[in-house]
Motif scaffolding. Structure first.
Motif, PDB file in Angstrom:
ATOM      1  N   CYS A  80       2.136  27.552 -27.322  1.00  0.00           N
ATOM      2  CA  CYS A  80       1.363  26.448 -26.754  1.00  0.00           C
ATOM      3  C   CYS A  80       0.069  26.966 -26.149  1.00  0.00           C
ATOM      4  O   CYS A  80      -0.196  28.174 -26.150  1.00  0.00           O
ATOM      5  CB  CYS A  80       2.191  25.703 -25.708  1.00  0.00           C
ATOM      6  N   ASN A  81      -0.730  26.051 -25.594  1.00  0.00           N
ATOM      7  CA  ASN A  81      -1.994  26.420 -24.970  1.00  0.00           C
ATOM      8  C   ASN A  81      -1.857  26.828 -23.516  1.00  0.00           C
ATOM      9  O   ASN A  81      -2.654  27.614 -23.005  1.00  0.00           O
ATOM     10  CB  ASN A  81      -2.970  25.224 -24.982  1.00  0.00           C
ATOM     11  N   THR A  82      -0.883  26.244 -22.821  1.00  0.00           N
ATOM     12  CA  THR A  82      -0.863  26.284 -21.363  1.00  0.00           C
ATOM     13  C   THR A  82      -0.016  27.379 -20.745  1.00  0.00           C
ATOM     14  O   THR A  82      -0.164  27.668 -19.558  1.00  0.00           O
ATOM     15  CB  THR A  82      -0.374  24.926 -20.819  1.00  0.00           C
ATOM     16  N   CYS A  83       0.856  27.971 -21.503  1.00  0.00           N
ATOM     17  CA  CYS A  83       1.722  29.014 -20.958  1.00  0.00           C
ATOM     18  C   CYS A  83       0.976  30.349 -20.929  1.00  0.00           C
ATOM     19  O   CYS A  83       0.457  30.788 -21.959  1.00  0.00           O
ATOM     20  CB  CYS A  83       2.991  29.136 -21.802  1.00  0.00           C
ATOM     21  N   PRO A  84       0.921  31.033 -19.797  1.00  0.00           N
ATOM     22  CA  PRO A  84       0.211  32.318 -19.733  1.00  0.00           C
ATOM     23  C   PRO A  84       0.803  33.381 -20.654  1.00  0.00           C
ATOM     24  O   PRO A  84       0.071  34.244 -21.146  1.00  0.00           O
ATOM     25  CB  PRO A  84       0.328  32.721 -18.261  1.00  0.00           C
ATOM     26  N   TYR A  85       2.105  33.311 -20.901  1.00  0.00           N
ATOM     27  CA  TYR A  85       2.736  34.259 -21.835  1.00  0.00           C
ATOM     28  C   TYR A  85       2.220  34.003 -23.256  1.00  0.00           C
ATOM     29  O   TYR A  85       1.895  34.940 -23.986  1.00  0.00           O
ATOM     30  CB  TYR A  85       4.257  34.111 -21.808  1.00  0.00           C
ATOM     31  N   ALA A  86       2.174  32.741 -23.624  1.00  0.00           N
ATOM     32  CA  ALA A  86       1.699  32.378 -24.961  1.00  0.00           C
ATOM     33  C   ALA A  86       0.233  32.766 -25.127  1.00  0.00           C
ATOM     34  O   ALA A  86      -0.169  33.279 -26.177  1.00  0.00           O
ATOM     35  CB  ALA A  86       1.882  30.877 -25.190  1.00  0.00           C
ATOM     36  N   VAL A  87      -0.557  32.524 -24.093  1.00  0.00           N
ATOM     37  CA  VAL A  87      -1.973  32.888 -24.130  1.00  0.00           C
ATOM     38  C   VAL A  87      -2.140  34.397 -24.287  1.00  0.00           C
ATOM     39  O   VAL A  87      -2.993  34.871 -25.045  1.00  0.00           O
ATOM     40  CB  VAL A  87      -2.693  32.382 -22.857  1.00  0.00           C
ATOM     41  N   ALA A  88      -1.290  35.149 -23.589  1.00  0.00           N
ATOM     42  CA  ALA A  88      -1.359  36.613 -23.669  1.00  0.00           C
ATOM     43  C   ALA A  88      -1.055  37.121 -25.077  1.00  0.00           C
ATOM     44  O   ALA A  88      -1.525  38.193 -25.474  1.00  0.00           O
ATOM     45  CB  ALA A  88      -0.381  37.230 -22.670  1.00  0.00           C
ATOM     46  N   TYR A  89      -0.291  36.347 -25.824  1.00  0.00           N
ATOM     47  CA  TYR A  89       0.111  36.762 -27.177  1.00  0.00           C
ATOM     48  C   TYR A  89      -0.778  36.192 -28.285  1.00  0.00           C
ATOM     49  O   TYR A  89      -0.582  36.513 -29.450  1.00  0.00           O
ATOM     50  CB  TYR A  89       1.553  36.348 -27.435  1.00  0.00           C
ATOM     51  N   GLY A 120      -2.464  19.510 -21.336  1.00  0.00           N
ATOM     52  CA  GLY A 120      -3.271  20.604 -21.873  1.00  0.00           C
ATOM     53  C   GLY A 120      -2.780  21.109 -23.210  1.00  0.00           C
ATOM     54  O   GLY A 120      -3.401  21.989 -23.820  1.00  0.00           O
ATOM     55  N   ASP A 121      -1.670  20.548 -23.681  1.00  0.00           N
ATOM     56  CA  ASP A 121      -1.123  20.899 -24.991  1.00  0.00           C
ATOM     57  C   ASP A 121      -1.259  19.753 -25.990  1.00  0.00           C
ATOM     58  O   ASP A 121      -0.607  19.768 -27.038  1.00  0.00           O
ATOM     59  CB  ASP A 121       0.355  21.290 -24.861  1.00  0.00           C
ATOM     60  N   ASN A 122      -2.079  18.751 -25.668  1.00  0.00           N
ATOM     61  CA  ASN A 122      -2.222  17.634 -26.605  1.00  0.00           C
ATOM     62  C   ASN A 122      -3.014  18.059 -27.840  1.00  0.00           C
ATOM     63  O   ASN A 122      -3.538  19.175 -27.908  1.00  0.00           O
ATOM     64  CB  ASN A 122      -2.840  16.409 -25.920  1.00  0.00           C
ATOM     65  N   GLY A 214       8.859  34.134 -21.913  1.00  0.00           N
ATOM     66  CA  GLY A 214       7.799  33.141 -21.888  1.00  0.00           C
ATOM     67  C   GLY A 214       8.129  31.987 -20.965  1.00  0.00           C
ATOM     68  O   GLY A 214       9.057  32.058 -20.141  1.00  0.00           O
ATOM     69  N   CYS A 215       7.370  30.908 -21.095  1.00  0.00           N
ATOM     70  CA  CYS A 215       7.578  29.706 -20.297  1.00  0.00           C
ATOM     71  C   CYS A 215       8.632  28.817 -20.966  1.00  0.00           C
ATOM     72  O   CYS A 215       8.748  28.810 -22.185  1.00  0.00           O
ATOM     73  CB  CYS A 215       6.279  28.922 -20.179  1.00  0.00           C
ATOM     74  N   SER A 216       9.345  28.076 -20.162  1.00  0.00           N
ATOM     75  CA  SER A 216      10.320  27.142 -20.720  1.00  0.00           C
ATOM     76  C   SER A 216       9.608  26.008 -21.431  1.00  0.00           C
ATOM     77  O   SER A 216       8.499  25.605 -21.044  1.00  0.00           O
ATOM     78  CB  SER A 216      11.212  26.569 -19.617  1.00  0.00           C
ATOM     79  N   ILE A 217      10.227  25.512 -22.482  1.00  0.00           N
ATOM     80  CA  ILE A 217       9.672  24.376 -23.222  1.00  0.00           C
ATOM     81  C   ILE A 217       9.807  23.122 -22.365  1.00  0.00           C
ATOM     82  O   ILE A 217      10.875  22.860 -21.792  1.00  0.00           O
ATOM     83  CB  ILE A 217      10.372  24.211 -24.584  1.00  0.00           C
ATOM     84  N   LYS A 218       8.734  22.364 -22.264  1.00  0.00           N
ATOM     85  CA  LYS A 218       8.692  21.226 -21.349  1.00  0.00           C
ATOM     86  C   LYS A 218       9.197  19.949 -22.028  1.00  0.00           C
ATOM     87  O   LYS A 218       8.673  19.510 -23.031  1.00  0.00           O
ATOM     88  CB  LYS A 218       7.266  21.013 -20.848  1.00  0.00           C
ATOM     89  N   VAL A 219      10.246  19.378 -21.407  1.00  0.00           N
ATOM     90  CA  VAL A 219      10.886  18.161 -21.912  1.00  0.00           C
ATOM     91  C   VAL A 219      11.003  17.160 -20.783  1.00  0.00           C
ATOM     92  O   VAL A 219      11.236  17.520 -19.623  1.00  0.00           O
ATOM     93  CB  VAL A 219      12.303  18.486 -22.449  1.00  0.00           C
ATOM     94  N   LYS A 220      10.829  15.879 -21.085  1.00  0.00           N
ATOM     95  CA  LYS A 220      10.978  14.844 -20.064  1.00  0.00           C
ATOM     96  C   LYS A 220      12.404  14.816 -19.530  1.00  0.00           C
ATOM     97  O   LYS A 220      13.342  14.911 -20.316  1.00  0.00           O
ATOM     98  CB  LYS A 220      10.623  13.474 -20.647  1.00  0.00           C
TER      99      LYS A 220
END
Length: 220
Positions: A80-89, A120-122, A214-220
């Motif tokens: 995704c765009n918003t997770c710092p772990y994902a951004v780092a990779y 921020g992930d739209n 990484g960051c957890s996947i965001k679910v409602k």
């Protein structure tokens, strides 16, 4: 010691009641254990066949694994765009695609988060991020969040390496990209690259699973 008839009945009732309580506790434990086991077992395991999907790409087109007629397999990455772990990779994900797409293992990136929680992930943000970083691979949205649970992804990033066979796309590796999200220069073991290299060489993958960081996947 002699018991009266009244005392005997009371003792018997107590024994039956105690047995019922124990039985109820055991039933609850079995049900809870079964639920926990089912939850833990959710998603693909190494050796499973991954079903195809059809998800919208940042260019507005639908993308499926079946579109890649000459691919030998796939590097499916939930990111995704918003997770710092994902951004780092991100740069390393781009490098994976540049190195292995031409060898038959393209990267397929999928954004799994609920965008109401993470605007921020739209789609617009995904398009902007892909352009800014020079993504060379599809960046798909898991609209409705139906695909990531099938895979069992829990983090961003979370990697699934598939090998295309006559039986379908077989899951060969699950986990992290490498062993150091903080510093690409300090990486000692490149899990994803090692797995793909083994597949290309027709060898067994030495480490088939690792823990995704990484960051957890965001679910409602």
């Amino acid at each position: 010691m002699n018991f009266s008839n009244h005392e005997y009945k009371n003792a018997n009732k107590f024994s039956v009641s105690k047995t019922l309580r124990i039985f109820t506790v055991l039933i609850c434990f079995v049900c809870l254990t079964a639920f926990t086991t089912k939850t833990d077992a959710a998603g693909y395991k190494v050796g499973d066949v991954a079903t195809d999907f059809s998800l919208i790409n940042i260019d507005g087109k639908m993308v499926s694994l079946s579109d890649y007629k000459t691919a030998k397999g796939f590097v499916v990455i939930f990111t995704c765009n918003t997770c710092p772990y994902a951004v780092a990779y991100e740069d390393r994900i781009v490098d994976l695609d540049k190195k292995y797409a031409s060898k038959g293992y393209p990267v397929i990136a999928i954004m799994p988060n609920d965008t109401d929680i993470k605007p921020g992930d739209n789609m617009q943000a995904m398009q902007a991020r892909a352009k800014a970083k020079g993504f060379t691979f599809p960046y798909l949205m898991d609209d409705g969040q139906k695909i990531y649970p099938q895979y069992g992804a829990t983090k961003t990033p979370h990697v699934y390496i598939l090998e295309k066979t006559t039986k379908g796309n077989i899951v060969k590796y699950i986990g992290a990209i490498d062993d150091n999200y903080q510093d690409a220069a300090a990486v000692k073991t490149k899990y994803a690259e090692n797995a793909i290299d083994a597949l290309l060489a027709g060898k067994e993958i030495a480490q088939k699973t690792t823990r995704a960081i990484g960051c957890s996947i965001k679910v409602k």
